[in-house]
Design a protein around this motif. Sequence first.
Motif, PDB file in Angstrom:
ATOM      1  N   ARG A 243     -28.908 -52.767  36.400  1.00 26.03           N
ATOM      2  CA  ARG A 243     -30.302 -52.463  36.060  1.00 26.03           C
ATOM      3  C   ARG A 243     -30.575 -50.978  36.222  1.00 26.03           C
ATOM      4  NH1 ARG A 243     -34.174 -57.102  38.489  1.00 26.03           N
ATOM      5  NH2 ARG A 243     -34.330 -58.056  36.437  1.00 26.03           N
ATOM      6  N   PRO A 244     -31.400 -50.421  35.346  1.00 25.02           N
ATOM      7  CA  PRO A 244     -31.784 -49.011  35.536  1.00 25.02           C
ATOM      8  C   PRO A 244     -32.522 -48.850  36.865  1.00 25.02           C
ATOM      9  CG  PRO A 244     -32.481 -49.824  33.382  1.00 25.02           C
ATOM     10  CD  PRO A 244     -32.004 -51.016  34.163  1.00 25.02           C
ATOM     11  N   ASP A 245     -32.303 -47.739  37.512  1.00 22.53           N
ATOM     12  CA  ASP A 245     -32.954 -47.456  38.787  1.00 22.53           C
ATOM     13  C   ASP A 245     -33.199 -45.953  38.840  1.00 22.53           C
ATOM     14  OD1 ASP A 245     -33.620 -46.887  41.444  1.00 22.53           O
ATOM     15  OD2 ASP A 245     -32.278 -48.419  42.228  1.00 22.53           O
ATOM     16  N   PRO A 246     -34.463 -45.547  38.955  1.00 23.19           N
ATOM     17  CA  PRO A 246     -34.742 -44.108  38.982  1.00 23.19           C
ATOM     18  C   PRO A 246     -34.118 -43.398  40.182  1.00 23.19           C
ATOM     19  CG  PRO A 246     -36.787 -45.407  39.131  1.00 23.19           C
ATOM     20  CD  PRO A 246     -35.646 -46.362  39.012  1.00 23.19           C
TER      21      PRO A 246
ATOM     22  N   SER B 293     -23.997 -33.112  29.843  1.00 21.09           N
ATOM     23  CA  SER B 293     -23.984 -33.116  28.388  1.00 21.09           C
ATOM     24  C   SER B 293     -23.962 -34.544  27.847  1.00 21.09           C
ATOM     25  CB  SER B 293     -22.742 -32.368  27.890  1.00 21.09           C
ATOM     26  OG  SER B 293     -22.388 -32.755  26.596  1.00 21.09           O
ATOM     27  N   PRO B 294     -24.910 -34.891  26.966  1.00 15.80           N
ATOM     28  CA  PRO B 294     -24.884 -36.230  26.363  1.00 15.80           C
ATOM     29  C   PRO B 294     -23.574 -36.503  25.621  1.00 15.80           C
ATOM     30  CG  PRO B 294     -26.975 -35.149  25.908  1.00 15.80           C
ATOM     31  CD  PRO B 294     -26.074 -34.120  26.538  1.00 15.80           C
ATOM     32  N   GLU B 295     -22.997 -35.469  25.014  1.00 14.45           N
ATOM     33  CA  GLU B 295     -21.733 -35.644  24.294  1.00 14.45           C
ATOM     34  C   GLU B 295     -20.586 -35.971  25.253  1.00 14.45           C
ATOM     35  OE1 GLU B 295     -24.634 -33.478  22.002  1.00 14.45           O
ATOM     36  OE2 GLU B 295     -23.724 -32.859  23.890  1.00 14.45           O
ATOM     37  N   LEU B 296     -20.543 -35.258  26.373  1.00 15.69           N
ATOM     38  CA  LEU B 296     -19.499 -35.556  27.363  1.00 15.69           C
ATOM     39  C   LEU B 296     -19.700 -36.935  27.966  1.00 15.69           C
ATOM     40  CD1 LEU B 296     -18.772 -32.289  29.387  1.00 15.69           C
ATOM     41  CD2 LEU B 296     -17.150 -33.664  28.090  1.00 15.69           C
ATOM     42  N   LEU B 297     -20.937 -37.272  28.265  1.00 14.29           N
ATOM     43  CA  LEU B 297     -21.200 -38.611  28.803  1.00 14.29           C
ATOM     44  C   LEU B 297     -20.727 -39.677  27.819  1.00 14.29           C
ATOM     45  CD1 LEU B 297     -24.738 -38.156  30.410  1.00 14.29           C
ATOM     46  CD2 LEU B 297     -22.558 -38.494  31.614  1.00 14.29           C
TER      47      LEU B 297
ATOM     48  N   SER C   9     -18.789 -41.193  40.416  1.00 15.27           N
ATOM     49  CA  SER C   9     -19.808 -42.171  40.827  1.00 15.27           C
ATOM     50  C   SER C   9     -20.942 -42.259  39.816  1.00 15.27           C
ATOM     51  CB  SER C   9     -20.371 -41.792  42.196  1.00 15.27           C
ATOM     52  OG  SER C   9     -19.356 -41.828  43.161  1.00 15.27           O
ATOM     53  N   LEU C  10     -21.438 -41.096  39.394  1.00 16.37           N
ATOM     54  CA  LEU C  10     -22.573 -41.053  38.487  1.00 16.37           C
ATOM     55  C   LEU C  10     -22.255 -41.672  37.129  1.00 16.37           C
ATOM     56  CD1 LEU C  10     -25.465 -40.017  37.792  1.00 16.37           C
ATOM     57  CD2 LEU C  10     -24.347 -37.917  36.994  1.00 16.37           C
ATOM     58  N   THR C  11     -21.132 -41.287  36.543  1.00 15.15           N
ATOM     59  CA  THR C  11     -20.848 -41.760  35.190  1.00 15.15           C
ATOM     60  C   THR C  11     -20.565 -43.252  35.136  1.00 15.15           C
ATOM     61  OG1 THR C  11     -18.515 -41.103  35.333  1.00 15.15           O
ATOM     62  CG2 THR C  11     -20.070 -39.505  34.354  1.00 15.15           C
TER      63      THR C  11
ATOM     64  N   GLU D 280     -29.684 -40.549  32.107  1.00 14.57           N
ATOM     65  CA  GLU D 280     -28.743 -39.584  31.549  1.00 14.57           C
ATOM     66  C   GLU D 280     -29.392 -38.208  31.453  1.00 14.57           C
ATOM     67  OE1 GLU D 280     -27.338 -41.136  27.826  1.00 14.57           O
ATOM     68  OE2 GLU D 280     -26.252 -42.754  28.814  1.00 14.57           O
ATOM     69  N   ALA D 281     -30.625 -38.163  30.978  1.00 15.20           N
ATOM     70  CA  ALA D 281     -31.320 -36.878  30.825  1.00 15.20           C
ATOM     71  C   ALA D 281     -31.474 -36.182  32.174  1.00 15.20           C
ATOM     72  CB  ALA D 281     -32.679 -37.085  30.170  1.00 15.20           C
ATOM     73  N   ALA D 282     -31.798 -36.933  33.215  1.00 14.91           N
ATOM     74  CA  ALA D 282     -31.993 -36.342  34.538  1.00 14.91           C
ATOM     75  C   ALA D 282     -30.675 -35.922  35.191  1.00 14.91           C
ATOM     76  CB  ALA D 282     -32.734 -37.325  35.443  1.00 14.91           C
TER      77      ALA D 282
END
Length: 182
Positions: free
Chosen positions: A124-127, A139-143, A110-112, A133-135
């Motif tokens: 649209r981005p939604d907090p 891993s940024p590489e895996l994402l 769901s997240l990815t 991605e940071a939150a």
Amino acid sequence: MGDDQRLMEITFTKLAGRYDIAVHRDVGHALAPRNGPGFHDAVPHDVAHLIVETEWGIRGGVYGRLAAADGDDGMFWAADPAVKRKATKNRRTPTESESADMAKSERLASLTVALWEVARGRRRPDPAWPGTEAASGESPELLQKVYDRYDDFSRTWSSLPAGRSVTMPWPFPEGVGTRARR
């Protein structure tokens, strides 16, 4: 290939507003195709499971359980009605580790997809959801690997006419091994 190696492929068939999944494996009883949940025009839910389970090495999620071929856990059913009746009676409870893997797979699927949609301008981005991605704590590489796989899959899937299929392998041929019944 040794006796301990198992092959499994998953076929996703695009239909009008939905998709079907068929699992072909060289061990265990034959499984009936089923309708896939969560239709998405670019990355269906069960495709996201396959990709995140592959990239994160999750062995007790949807596809690792199917590759183990040691019982019926209710996600797919035997194609043969007699085998289905017997398997339903012998349905086993997932282990604690498998339950944790399934929860991780559900979260990541769901997240990815949601983060990928934001990254590709499809959402649209939604907090609140999906956040950043940071939150996410991932891993940024895996994402990025997952996003790249979603890009490749979505190009193929989007151009596929209804009734046509895409087949993807499960990359861990050993499955998850024999699991104890509770």
